[in-house]
Motif scaffolding. Structure first.
Motif, PDB file in Angstrom:
ATOM      1  N   PHE A 132     -14.183  24.176  25.217  1.00  0.00           N
ATOM      2  CA  PHE A 132     -12.826  23.712  24.934  1.00  0.00           C
ATOM      3  C   PHE A 132     -11.933  24.865  24.473  1.00  0.00           C
ATOM      4  O   PHE A 132     -10.743  24.910  24.796  1.00  0.00           O
ATOM      5  N   ARG A 189      -9.899  13.948  29.483  1.00  0.00           N
ATOM      6  CA  ARG A 189      -9.115  13.365  28.380  1.00  0.00           C
ATOM      7  C   ARG A 189      -9.200  14.241  27.136  1.00  0.00           C
ATOM      8  O   ARG A 189      -8.190  14.521  26.476  1.00  0.00           O
ATOM      9  N   TYR A 190     -10.384  14.690  26.788  1.00  0.00           N
ATOM     10  CA  TYR A 190     -10.529  15.530  25.589  1.00  0.00           C
ATOM     11  C   TYR A 190      -9.941  16.926  25.802  1.00  0.00           C
ATOM     12  O   TYR A 190      -9.412  17.536  24.856  1.00  0.00           O
ATOM     13  N   GLU A 225      -6.407  16.591  24.956  1.00  0.00           N
ATOM     14  CA  GLU A 225      -6.249  16.517  23.507  1.00  0.00           C
ATOM     15  C   GLU A 225      -6.256  17.917  22.889  1.00  0.00           C
ATOM     16  O   GLU A 225      -5.466  18.219  21.981  1.00  0.00           O
ATOM     17  N   GLN A 281      -6.223  17.698  18.873  1.00  0.00           N
ATOM     18  CA  GLN A 281      -7.534  17.828  18.246  1.00  0.00           C
ATOM     19  C   GLN A 281      -7.965  19.282  18.326  1.00  0.00           C
ATOM     20  O   GLN A 281      -7.608  19.990  19.288  1.00  0.00           O
ATOM     21  N   ALA A 289     -12.869  17.738  19.011  1.00  0.00           N
ATOM     22  CA  ALA A 289     -12.960  17.141  20.343  1.00  0.00           C
ATOM     23  C   ALA A 289     -14.396  17.159  20.849  1.00  0.00           C
ATOM     24  O   ALA A 289     -14.864  16.188  21.467  1.00  0.00           O
ATOM     25  N   ALA A 325     -16.377  14.453  19.029  1.00  0.00           N
ATOM     26  CA  ALA A 325     -15.945  13.116  19.458  1.00  0.00           C
ATOM     27  C   ALA A 325     -16.447  12.806  20.873  1.00  0.00           C
ATOM     28  O   ALA A 325     -16.890  11.680  21.151  1.00  0.00           O
ATOM     29  N   MET A 326     -16.377  13.781  21.766  1.00  0.00           N
ATOM     30  CA  MET A 326     -16.822  13.549  23.141  1.00  0.00           C
ATOM     31  C   MET A 326     -18.323  13.300  23.186  1.00  0.00           C
ATOM     32  O   MET A 326     -18.793  12.393  23.884  1.00  0.00           O
ATOM     33  N   GLU A 347     -18.998   9.817  21.908  1.00  0.00           N
ATOM     34  CA  GLU A 347     -18.577   8.774  22.836  1.00  0.00           C
ATOM     35  C   GLU A 347     -19.561   8.615  23.988  1.00  0.00           C
ATOM     36  O   GLU A 347     -19.941   7.473  24.330  1.00  0.00           O
TER      37      GLU A 347
END
Length: 433
Positions: free
Chosen positions: A234, A402-403, A406, A412, A417, A420-421, A424
């Motif tokens: 990321f 999507r992340y 973000e 985020q 992120a 969270a990913m 999920e």
């Protein structure tokens, strides 16, 4: 072409596929011996007009060689395909032969919807390398016969970078910092008319990035990538967006879901894109430019065997088929027959069977040859094939994108992120067990 198609509708269809396929079916009760009497098979696939025409031509040839077998074609685009397949599977009316994707193979296999291909003697798997064949397996059982293979590389518009005046550095040993510096220079020298690179936003390059760092994305049933690895992934997207090496976050959001010929790379707004190598033919046709495939940057001068060949798609046989032997014979013909290979060409990717690829010979176009040559160059860097996308994680591309948004919009942090990913996707795979 199979990765440039993630839309909101596609996400809904994928969810329906997972939900409907949960209605499991019994193992095939059809005979594993070929019949003498007339047999009708249904075969289903997704794709465009060119694929439909070539596939029908192969079916015509198959029927000439096997006069007692008739093949009825069923096809649609990617979005509608999975909804139709899920509905048919839940109703016990799936086609005999099914074109399958890695995102859904484990989902359908785990619910008893597909036949163990290893139990059908009519299918010869000896022409495929074991690492490629293994990626058609779930729970050590072969449920998908790989049709084609692809590697991921960086596709570069060499006409464009020559015009801008920013040649590629030595890509055989470049690292991620060198790549960002080159991409940023492209943006600067073009005064922002062309940005250097797109971001990595699908499962395949994420898997490769993880493997470069001694990590992996999935085990057979779970997401196992470490938060720090996903954080670093990321962070690259955030850094490239902030430095100008990639387009601003708003531009990237606007380009999501565009048809291939409208994408920033195809229209000359981006000089390089991370993509399966077999996409070179489609991008060359859309852009009209000279394109080159080069390896991904690595943190260790490309010494780790992180790379692998990923099946572009598979052929599977429904467990509800009344004619599994004939279905396996058709799959064998589609994957292994040299005459069939000449008709299909590389429309579904580089043939997984090396002998059928060789039989194409001079029939390959210049760009198809570039993809084949790139695959050959990557062979010394291949490691063991990773686990396929597990049941419950079929929406990995949509979730990842999507992340990424973000992170790039700075809603985020990369670490938040990543955590969270992972949570999920793990929740989804847990629910599917």
């Amino acid at each position: 072409m199979n990765r440039i198609r993630r839309t909101a509708v596609g996400t809904v269809a994928a969810a329906m596929a997972l939900a409907l396929a949960a209605c499991g079916v019994a193992p095939s009760q059809g005979s594993t011996e070929l019949a003498d009497e007339p047999v009708t098979l249904r075969a289903t696939w997704w794709g465009g007009d060119t694929r439909h025409a070539r596939t029908q031509e192969v079916f015509d040839l198959f029927e000439e060689k096997h006069p007692n077998i008739t093949v009825e074609p069923e096809f649609s685009d990617w979005t509608g395909y999975w909804e139709k397949l899920a509905t048919a599977t839940a109703g016990g009316n799936a086609a005999d032969v099914i074109q399958m994707d890695q995102l859904y193979l484990a989902s359908y296999a785990s619910r008893g919807s597909l036949v163990d291909l290893g139990s059908l003697s009519q299918l010869d798997t000896s022409g495929l390398g074991q690492p490629v064949l293994d990626m058609g397996a779930w729970n050590e059982t072969l449920y998908g016969m790989p049709i084609s293979t692809t590697s991921t590389g960086l596709l570069v518009n060499t006409d464009l970078i020559e015009e801008i005046g920013v040649p590629l550095p030595d890509t055989s040993t470049w690292d991620w910092a060198e790549f960002e510096a080159w991409a940023k220079k492209v943006t600067e020298k073009s005064s922002g008319d062309t940005v250097g690179t797109g971001i990595m936003n699908t499962e395949f390059p994420l898997q490769l990035f993880a493997r470069q760092h001694g990590d992996q994305l999935f085990s057979e049933d779970d997401i196992v990538i470490q938060p720090e690895t996903l954080t670093a992934f990321f962070q690259l997207a955030l850094d490239w967006t902030a430095s100008g090496a990639a387009a601003p976050a708003s531009n990237q959001a606007e380009s999501t879901g565009l048809a291939l010929d409208q994408t920033p790379f195809a229209t000359g707004k981006t000089a390089a894109v991370f993509t399966p190598s077999t996409m070179i033919t489609a991008y060359a046709a859309a852009s009209g430019a000279e394109l080159e495939l080069v390896p991904l940057p690595t943190p260790d001068e490309d010494t780790t065997k992180y790379d692998y060949f990923k099946p572009g798609m598979y052929w599977s046989v429904s467990s509800k088929s009344e004619h599994p032997a004939e279905a396996a014979l058709l799959v064998d013909f589609l994957v292994n027959d040299p005459e069939a290979a000449k008709i299909i060409g590389t429309e579904r990717g580089i043939p997984a069977n090396a002998q059928t690829l060789e039989s194409l010979g001079q029939d390959l176009t210049l760009d198809e040859r570039k993809a084949a040559d790139f695959a050959e160059q990557r062979e010394p860097h291949l490691g063991e094939a990773p686990a396929i996308v597990p049941n419950g994680a079929s929406d990995i591309d949509t979730i990842l994108q999507r992340y990424l948004q973000e992170v790039m919009f700075e809603k985020q942090t990369p670490l938040d992120a990543a955590n969270a990913m992972i949570a999920e996707i793990q929740s989804s795979t847990d629910a599917a067990k």
